[in-house]
Design an enzyme around this catalytic site. Sequence first.
Site, PDB file in Angstrom:
ATOM      1  N   GLU A 105      -0.436  36.927 -31.865  1.00  0.00           N
ATOM      2  CA  GLU A 105      -0.888  36.706 -30.484  1.00  0.00           C
ATOM      3  C   GLU A 105      -2.410  36.702 -30.385  1.00  0.00           C
ATOM      4  OE1 GLU A 105       3.125  38.727 -28.536  1.00  0.00           O
ATOM      5  OE2 GLU A 105       1.206  39.767 -28.343  1.00  0.00           O
ATOM      6  N   LYS A 121      -1.418  38.860 -16.553  1.00  0.00           N
ATOM      7  CA  LYS A 121      -0.692  37.648 -16.168  1.00  0.00           C
ATOM      8  C   LYS A 121      -1.169  37.120 -14.806  1.00  0.00           C
ATOM      9  CE  LYS A 121       3.363  39.117 -18.845  1.00  0.00           C
ATOM     10  NZ  LYS A 121       4.830  39.235 -18.915  1.00  0.00           N
ATOM     11  N   TYR A 127       5.385  32.343 -25.703  1.00  0.00           N
ATOM     12  CA  TYR A 127       6.637  33.084 -25.538  1.00  0.00           C
ATOM     13  C   TYR A 127       7.806  32.407 -26.267  1.00  0.00           C
ATOM     14  CZ  TYR A 127       5.089  36.730 -22.279  1.00  0.00           C
ATOM     15  OH  TYR A 127       4.510  37.844 -21.714  1.00  0.00           O
ATOM     16  N   HIS A 167       1.020  41.943 -20.246  1.00  0.00           N
ATOM     17  CA  HIS A 167       1.784  41.881 -21.491  1.00  0.00           C
ATOM     18  C   HIS A 167       1.133  42.772 -22.534  1.00  0.00           C
ATOM     19  CE1 HIS A 167       3.268  40.197 -25.297  1.00  0.00           C
ATOM     20  NE2 HIS A 167       2.004  40.156 -25.659  1.00  0.00           N
ATOM     21  N   ASN A 211       5.296  40.401 -14.009  1.00  0.00           N
ATOM     22  CA  ASN A 211       5.159  41.851 -14.209  1.00  0.00           C
ATOM     23  C   ASN A 211       3.757  42.260 -14.667  1.00  0.00           C
ATOM     24  OD1 ASN A 211       5.369  40.761 -16.719  1.00  0.00           O
ATOM     25  ND2 ASN A 211       7.036  42.081 -17.436  1.00  0.00           N
TER      26      ASN A 211
HETATM   27  P1  ATP Z   1       5.814  41.335 -22.678  1.00  0.00           P
HETATM   28  O1  ATP Z   1       6.331  40.682 -23.931  1.00  0.00           O
HETATM   29  O2  ATP Z   1       5.372  40.326 -21.630  1.00  0.00           O
HETATM   30  O3  ATP Z   1       4.819  42.374 -22.931  1.00  0.00           O
HETATM   31  P2  ATP Z   1       8.103  43.019 -22.647  1.00  0.00           P
HETATM   32  O4  ATP Z   1       7.876  43.125 -24.116  1.00  0.00           O
HETATM   33  O5  ATP Z   1       8.174  44.256 -21.843  1.00  0.00           O
HETATM   34  O6  ATP Z   1       7.030  42.096 -21.973  1.00  0.00           O
HETATM   35  P3  ATP Z   1      10.080  40.992 -23.236  1.00  0.00           P
HETATM   36  O7  ATP Z   1      11.504  41.342 -23.422  1.00  0.00           O
HETATM   37  O8  ATP Z   1       9.259  40.691 -24.441  1.00  0.00           O
HETATM   38  O9  ATP Z   1       9.421  42.171 -22.369  1.00  0.00           O
HETATM   39  O10 ATP Z   1      10.002  39.779 -22.213  1.00  0.00           O
HETATM   40  C1  ATP Z   1       8.875  38.946 -22.126  1.00  0.00           C
HETATM   41  C2  ATP Z   1       8.613  38.632 -20.674  1.00  0.00           C
HETATM   42  O11 ATP Z   1       9.699  37.849 -20.159  1.00  0.00           O
HETATM   43  C3  ATP Z   1       8.574  39.850 -19.756  1.00  0.00           C
HETATM   44  O12 ATP Z   1       7.314  40.460 -19.719  1.00  0.00           O
HETATM   45  C4  ATP Z   1       8.933  39.225 -18.422  1.00  0.00           C
HETATM   46  O13 ATP Z   1       7.826  38.543 -17.873  1.00  0.00           O
HETATM   47  C5  ATP Z   1       9.987  38.196 -18.817  1.00  0.00           C
HETATM   48  N1  ATP Z   1      11.340  38.788 -18.763  1.00  0.00           N
HETATM   49  C6  ATP Z   1      11.898  39.624 -19.633  1.00  0.00           C
HETATM   50  N2  ATP Z   1      13.157  39.952 -19.300  1.00  0.00           N
HETATM   51  C7  ATP Z   1      13.435  39.258 -18.184  1.00  0.00           C
HETATM   52  C8  ATP Z   1      14.587  39.112 -17.341  1.00  0.00           C
HETATM   53  N3  ATP Z   1      15.700  39.781 -17.600  1.00  0.00           N
HETATM   54  N4  ATP Z   1      14.508  38.306 -16.258  1.00  0.00           N
HETATM   55  C9  ATP Z   1      13.397  37.616 -16.009  1.00  0.00           C
HETATM   56  N5  ATP Z   1      12.261  37.699 -16.750  1.00  0.00           N
HETATM   57  C10 ATP Z   1      12.293  38.494 -17.825  1.00  0.00           C
HETATM   58 MG    MG Z   2       7.593  41.447 -25.423  1.00  0.00          MG
END
Ligand code: ATP
Ligand code: MG
Length: 374
Positions: A217, A99, A137, A206, A203
Amino acid sequence: MAQAERYAFVVENFDHHSSMNWRYQFFYYLDTKEIEMYDIKNKRTFLKRCPYDSIERDMLYIGAKIVVYSRQLTIVDFADTFTRNRLQKKTERTCAMIKPDAFLNAGKIVNAIVRSNLRINQLRMCKLTQQEAAQFYAVHSERPFYPKLVDFMSSGPILAIEIVGEDAIAKWRSLLGPTNSETARAERPDSIRAKFGTDNTMNAAHGSDSDETATTELDFFFGSGRVGQCANLSDCTLCIIKPSALVAGYQGLAIDQILQNFNVTAMELFRLDRANAGEFFEVYKGVVPEYNSMVDELISGDFIAIEISESGGNPVSALREFCGPADPEIARVLRPKSLRAQFGVNKVQNAIHCTDLPEDGELESNYFFNILIS
Ligand code: ATP
Ligand code: MG
C-alpha cells in the site's frame, strides 16, 4: 559464578547550574533490583551498586524519565546488546488513509496520530480514479460491497500517510476502531471511526493489516507511480507548514484550520536540500534580512506544502490574511486568531509560509506540485 543479569542504559541528567547534559551508564540488576551508575565523561563510578526499590524494570525504556536520589534522569539509549535485544521493540511502517467522508476532518486525525507518538514520515493528498480505487482494494473484488467501496473511494479527495513507530500497525488500527462506524460508536466511542465515520463503507480511515500489505500500500501511494495526482496549479496560492511547527506538533491543528476555511486542492510532505530551498526563496534574497535563516529553517526538517484554490477570487491575499503578520509577536497583538499568532515563535520560525504576491501563487504551487515531483 554466573554473572547477575542486568540491564544497561545511557541516561542523561540536565544540570541547570552548568546548563549541561551529563551522561551516565545506568545499570539495573534484575534479580535484586539494585542500581549502579558510571560517569562516562570522568570515567569513574558515580553511584556504587546499591538497592533501590522504587525503580521497577518496566519503568525502564528509551525516553523514560526516572528519579534517582532527586536527580531526574532520562533514558536515551541502550548501553549493551543484551539490553537492546531484550527491550528494543520493532519499529513498523503502516499505510494510513483518510477516506473521502472524513477528508475535511483530516487535520483532527493527523493531530490524533501526532499525539499518539507515531511519526508521520510521508503524507500525500490524492484523488483516486475508479481504476486506482479498484486496484487499491483489489483483495475485496469478490465481496458484494466492492462496487460501492470503489465508488466511494473515488468520490473525493483522500490523504495517504506513512506512519512509523513502535507497533505502528496495531496501534493505528486500534486508534481506528471497528470497521463499521456504528459498531465503533457503540463499542469504541473515542475511536476515529466512531467520531468521523458514517457507516459500514464510509468509515473515515484505513489502516494496513500486516507488514506485507503495508509495503504494497505504501508503494501504491508513495512509489514512483504517483497515483491520484490532484493539484490545480492555477487560480491558487501556496501554504507551507514549516519544520519548526511540525517539530512542535502543530501540523494537525494548522491543517484543520486551513481545511475549515479554504478549498485545499493538494497537500504533501516534503524535505528539501539547501539548493532547492534557496531556489524556492530566491525572490527574498537580498530583500529580506532573514533570507539565510529562512533557508536554514526550511531545510531543518520535514514540512507540509498545501495548495489552496479559488477561481475568480484572490486566494493569495485571503490566505495571507488568515496567516497574519509575518512576525508572530506582532500577530499575537494585532491578529491573535491568525495561524502565526497561534503557532509561530519568531520571524523565522513563524509556523507558516504563504505566497506574498498574487502573481506568485501559481509559480509557488508549480514549484512543489509540478517541478519538484517530476
Ligand atoms: P480498511 O481495510 O479500510 O482499513 P478494515 O481492514 O477494517 O478496513 P476490510 O475488511 O479490509 O476492513 O474492508 C475494507 C473496507 O471495505 C472497509 O474499510 C469498509 O470501507 C468496506 N467494508 C468492509 N466490510 C463491509 C461491509 N460488510 N459492507 C460494506 N462495506 C464494507
Ligand atoms: Mg482491511
